[in-house]
Every structure is written in C-alpha cells, then in structure tokens.
Design a protein around this motif. Structure first.
Motif, PDB file in Angstrom:
ATOM      1  N   VAL A   1       0.853  -1.187   0.000  1.00 59.73           N
ATOM      2  CA  VAL A   1       0.000   0.000   0.000  1.00 59.73           C
ATOM      3  C   VAL A   1       0.887   1.234   0.000  1.00 59.73           C
ATOM      4  CG1 VAL A   1      -1.768   1.273   1.276  1.00 59.73           C
ATOM      5  CG2 VAL A   1      -1.824  -1.229   1.222  1.00 59.73           C
ATOM      6  N   TYR A   2       0.509   2.167  -0.835  1.00 61.75           N
ATOM      7  CA  TYR A   2       1.256   3.417  -0.973  1.00 61.75           C
ATOM      8  C   TYR A   2       0.915   4.323   0.200  1.00 61.75           C
ATOM      9  CZ  TYR A   2       2.481   7.845  -3.226  1.00 61.75           C
ATOM     10  OH  TYR A   2       3.011   9.051  -3.524  1.00 61.75           O
ATOM     11  N   ILE A   3       1.912   4.611   1.046  1.00 65.75           N
ATOM     12  CA  ILE A   3       1.640   5.490   2.194  1.00 65.75           C
ATOM     13  C   ILE A   3       2.561   6.700   2.231  1.00 65.75           C
ATOM     14  CG2 ILE A   3       0.562   3.792   3.717  1.00 65.75           C
ATOM     15  CD1 ILE A   3       3.316   3.402   5.077  1.00 65.75           C
ATOM     16  N   ALA A   4       3.705   6.619   1.559  1.00 61.11           N
ATOM     17  CA  ALA A   4       4.699   7.686   1.673  1.00 61.11           C
ATOM     18  C   ALA A   4       4.347   8.871   0.789  1.00 61.11           C
ATOM     19  CB  ALA A   4       6.075   7.158   1.300  1.00 61.11           C
ATOM     20  N   GLN A   5       4.817  10.023   1.221  1.00 57.44           N
ATOM     21  CA  GLN A   5       4.614  11.205   0.387  1.00 57.44           C
ATOM     22  C   GLN A   5       5.791  11.367  -0.558  1.00 57.44           C
ATOM     23  OE1 GLN A   5       4.047  14.363   3.192  1.00 57.44           O
ATOM     24  NE2 GLN A   5       2.248  13.412   4.075  1.00 57.44           N
ATOM     25  N   GLU A   6       6.130  10.265  -1.214  1.00 57.11           N
ATOM     26  CA  GLU A   6       7.271  10.300  -2.126  1.00 57.11           C
ATOM     27  C   GLU A   6       6.816   9.725  -3.452  1.00 57.11           C
ATOM     28  OE1 GLU A   6      10.453   8.134  -0.251  1.00 57.11           O
ATOM     29  OE2 GLU A   6      10.424   9.469   1.471  1.00 57.11           O
ATOM     30  N   GLU A   7       7.257  10.334  -4.512  1.00 57.01           N
ATOM     31  CA  GLU A   7       6.827   9.932  -5.856  1.00 57.01           C
ATOM     32  C   GLU A   7       7.253   8.510  -6.207  1.00 57.01           C
ATOM     33  OE1 GLU A   7       5.025  11.716  -8.157  1.00 57.01           O
ATOM     34  OE2 GLU A   7       4.660  13.091  -6.496  1.00 57.01           O
ATOM     35  N   THR A   8       8.364   8.076  -5.632  1.00 61.10           N
ATOM     36  CA  THR A   8       8.983   6.850  -6.123  1.00 61.10           C
ATOM     37  C   THR A   8       8.396   5.570  -5.519  1.00 61.10           C
ATOM     38  OG1 THR A   8      10.638   7.064  -4.412  1.00 61.10           O
ATOM     39  CG2 THR A   8      11.200   7.947  -6.567  1.00 61.10           C
TER      40      THR A   8
END
Ligand SMILES: *Cc1c(COP(=O)(O)O)cnc(C)c1O
Length: 226
Positions: free
Chosen positions: A115-122
């Motif tokens: 699951v995407y949780i980070a505030q990072e594009e990568t």
C-alpha cells in the motif's frame, strides 16, 4: 558490533512483542548471510530477483526467502517455486501473473499487498480507495494460487517522526478496516510488514507483525559504484 550481537539485541525487543524479523541481506555476500543463519536467523529478505535466486541456490534450504522489493511480471516465474513471501505486490496484473505461474507448478504463493503510504513519488503500491474498491468488486477472487496474507508499506525516509507516524497510522487503519470486511477465501489480514532499521520502533506501535531490517543487523550497505 557483529551480526550476532545486533540480532540478539533486536530479538530481545521484537520477540516479546511477537514481531518477526526479516533480515534484509541485499548487497551482502552469502558468507555474511551464513553468519546470521548460524546465529539462528531463518527469514531473509532480498529486493532483487537476480540477487535472490543465486543466494537461494547457494544457501541452506531451510531459509525462508522473502522478496521485499518491486517485482516485475517477467521475473515472477524465477521465484515462484521457492519464495516464502512476496511483500510488494503492487498491482492486480502482478497478482494475476503470480497466480498463473503458481498454477503451472501447483503451488499457492504467499503474498502481501503493498500500500502506498509515503509522500514520495517513487514508492509503489495500491492506494486505500483503490484497494477497498478492488475488494468490493471481487477482483481478488478466482486467484486460487495466491494466498494474500496482509499488507506491506514503506514510510517516507525522513527524520520527521510525526510524518512517519501518520503514514503508518494510515496503513494500520486500513489493515483493521479490511479485517472487518468479508474477504475472499484467498485473502486474510494476518500480516503487516512495516518498519525498516530507521523506523521499526514506530512500526511496532502501529501493529506491525514483520519488520524488514538490513543495516541494523549487517551495518551499512556498500553499493557498487556506478
Ligand atoms: C533495503 C530495504 C529494507 C531494509 O532497509 P534498512 O534501512 O537497511 O533496514 C527494508 N525494506 C525494503 C523494501 C528495502 O528495500
């Protein structure tokens, strides 16, 4: 400190909390993995298929190998025969390919959904709404050769503890939310893979069941110069 001392200290923290340690051995030579193995470690994590396969071949067969990095669909077939857990399943297409390759050898492959949780594009992964919609629409049904055991997340690499807390809280909330839904037979919410060397203590406050630790065990990684 040496590998055994590091692992003993970590296990003293993790074991009473029921959190399992995935020793992230990427970039480290088989001899160093063997050192951790001799000290009792059995779960190892690698982030690249081309590094995982030769290590699997060279090292003892009672090691549980976890793939923790991004997996390309064309490489699934190389690990499906032996991998114990694929942490970073970030799309339906990848899940379908794992199911297809598992079916060819009649092996049910344990997976986590990233699951995407980070505030990072990568960072890769599902977002909350997309994952909930996929469950509601029954998209995970009819994939008998995958066993979805839970979720995985990578928080932002930052010194800002409040941000890491907030990101981990999102994943923890989603984990419990999914536990209360009716899930298909091949999907359970048992495992939460959250936490790396820099943030595993925060992850332990957010329900993690597996932590992925590299530098805390093996020291800093020396990446080959480009
Ligand atoms: C490399 C890696 C880790 C381990 O990182 P450390 O900071 O060395 O503990 C954990 N998770 C993933 C997905 C990684 O790629």
């Amino acid at each position: 400190m040496d590998i055994k001392t590091n692992m003993d200290l970590l296990n003293r923290e993790l074991r009473p909390a029921g959190v399992r340690l995935v020793a992230v051995s990427k970039t480290h030579a088989p001899e160093r993995i063997r050192e951790a193995y001799e000290a009792g470690q059995r779960i190892f994590g690698e982030n690249q298929v081309q590094e995982l396969v030769p290590k699997y071949e060279a090292l003892p067969k009672d090691i549980e190998w976890h793939l923790i990095g991004h997996l390309q669909t064309n490489k699934v077939k190389y690990i499906v025969p032996f991998v114990s857990l694929i942490h970073a399943v970030d799309s339906l297409k990848l899940l379908q390919e794992i199911n297809k390759q598992g079916g060819k050898i009649n092996r049910v492959v344990p997976c986590l959904l990233q699951v995407y949780i980070a505030q990072e594009e990568t960072k890769y992964g599902w977002d909350r709404a997309e994952l909930l919609a996929a469950v509601q629409q029954g998209l995970f049904r009819d994939l008998p050769f995958v066993d979805i055991r839970g979720l995985m997340g990578v928080a932002s690499l930052t010194d800002h503890v409040g941000q890491i807390e907030a990101e981990m809280q999102l994943l923890e909330d989603l984990f419990y939310e999914l536990q209360h839904l009716t899930l298909p037979a091949n999907m359970k919410m048992k495992e939460l893979s959250l936490g790396m060397s820099s943030d595993y203590r925060i992850a332990m406050r957010h329900g993690t069941t597996l932590v992925r630790l590299g530098s805390a065990i093996f020291g800093n990684r020396n990446y080959p110069k480009p």
